[in-house]
Design a protein around this motif. Structure first.
Motif, PDB file in Angstrom:
ATOM      1  N   PHE A 193       0.841  -1.193   0.000  1.00 44.08           N
ATOM      2  CA  PHE A 193       0.000   0.000   0.000  1.00 44.08           C
ATOM      3  C   PHE A 193       0.878   1.245   0.000  1.00 44.08           C
ATOM      4  CE2 PHE A 193      -2.189   3.477   2.180  1.00 44.08           C
ATOM      5  CZ  PHE A 193      -3.295   3.613   1.345  1.00 44.08           C
ATOM      6  N   ARG A 198      -3.204   4.051  -3.601  1.00 44.96           N
ATOM      7  CA  ARG A 198      -4.250   4.976  -3.146  1.00 44.96           C
ATOM      8  C   ARG A 198      -4.901   5.673  -4.339  1.00 44.96           C
ATOM      9  NH1 ARG A 198      -1.291   7.711  -0.215  1.00 44.96           N
ATOM     10  NH2 ARG A 198      -1.780   6.881   1.871  1.00 44.96           N
ATOM     11  N   ASP A 250      -7.000   2.008   1.815  1.00 40.51           N
ATOM     12  CA  ASP A 250      -6.186   0.822   2.087  1.00 40.51           C
ATOM     13  C   ASP A 250      -7.093  -0.381   2.323  1.00 40.51           C
ATOM     14  OD1 ASP A 250      -4.405  -1.107   2.748  1.00 40.51           O
ATOM     15  OD2 ASP A 250      -3.567  -0.089   4.492  1.00 40.51           O
TER      16      ASP A 250
END
Length: 277
Positions: A193, A198, A250
């Motif tokens: 992540f 994102r 996330d």
């Protein structure tokens, strides 16, 4: 019919398959349709072997067409035959759903969002058409609005379950979207992540959110009881999108979900419509 009622009331869903809002005379019909979908889903996802799933899905399609020929064999189709006859439901939506589960065994990557939309034509939109048939609506306008909502729900489910789908070697996030932000599949499978992921999720969530809003006019074009059910599903899907945003997109380390308390809250938000029933 007892079997389909049991199957529909003993499986977890974000919302009950049949709510108290739907006319009682339709409950068994919804149980029957749901049982068809549940069986097809399990044949596609629970076998652990794509070749075996394809074999069993072909058998399920044969059972479907046997029912339409007036010779149902499986208990689900014995019950479903009465529903199909009563509401004059064509075979198409059922057949398309089976095709979606077959596609899951063969296609595990999608290059563009349009390809994901094409998949939803088979995996999600037929469900909305079946609901409309059961409630007496057969026109193209309502079906199109339903398609927006059902595709949005499917996308919300995929974005919620990114990590779950990875365990099945399935990626529904479009590859060109990953490439746009320089995020390779290797990083996705490594559950990495970062700002790139994102950005991918931000764009994906925006697409689903837009579709939910495009489908909302359907609420004013159906009976108020059905409208409330549809509103609850739409609000539930949009709530999932909101949760993805809240956890900063996330979904790799934490799967967003709707709690029982949040389901009650969603119902309360729909209370003004409920009070007009």
């Amino acid at each position: 019919m007892e079997y389909t009622r049991w199957l529909a009331t003993n499986h977890y869903e974000n919302f009950q398959v049949v709510s108290f809002l739907l006319p009682r005379k339709l409950h068994q019909d919804f149980y029957n349709v749901y049982s068809f979908c549940r069986w097809a889903d399990d044949l596609g996802d629970e076998m652990g072997d794509p070749a075996e799933s394809l074999r069993l899905l072909a058998w399920w399609r044969n059972e479907l067409h046997s029912m339409y020929a007036g010779e149902p064999q499986h208990p689900v189709f014995v019950a479903l035959q009465n529903t199909v006859r009563r509401h004059d439901i064509p075979v198409g939506p059922f057949d398309r759903l089976i095709r979606a589960f077959e596609q899951d065994q063969i296609v595990t990557r999608y290059q563009t969002m349009d390809q994901v939309f094409d998949y939803c034509v088979y995996s999600a939109n037929p469900v909305g058409h079946l609901v409309l048939y059961l409630c007496g609506y057969r026109d193209a306008e309502r079906q199109q609005l339903s398609d927006y909502t059902c595709t949005a729900l499917q996308l919300a489910n995929h974005w919620q379950d990114v990590s779950v789908d990875l365990q099945k070697d399935r990626v529904y996030l479009p590859l060109n979207l990953l490439s746009q932000y320089g995020y390779p599949l290797e990083d996705l499978f490594a559950l990495k992540f970062d700002d790139r992921f994102r950005s991918v999720m931000c764009d994906a969530v925006a697409v689903a959110d837009k579709l939910f809003r495009q489908g909302l006019p359907l609420l004013g074009k159906v009976h108020r009881r059905l409208a409330l059910d549809l509103e609850l599903f739409s609000r539930g899907g949009m709530k999932i999108l909101g949760k993805i945003r809240f956890q900063d997109y996330d979904v790799l380390r934490r799967r967003p979900y709707i709690s029982k308390a949040e389901r009650v809250t969603l119902m309360l938000r729909c209370l003004p419509r409920l009070l007009t029933l």
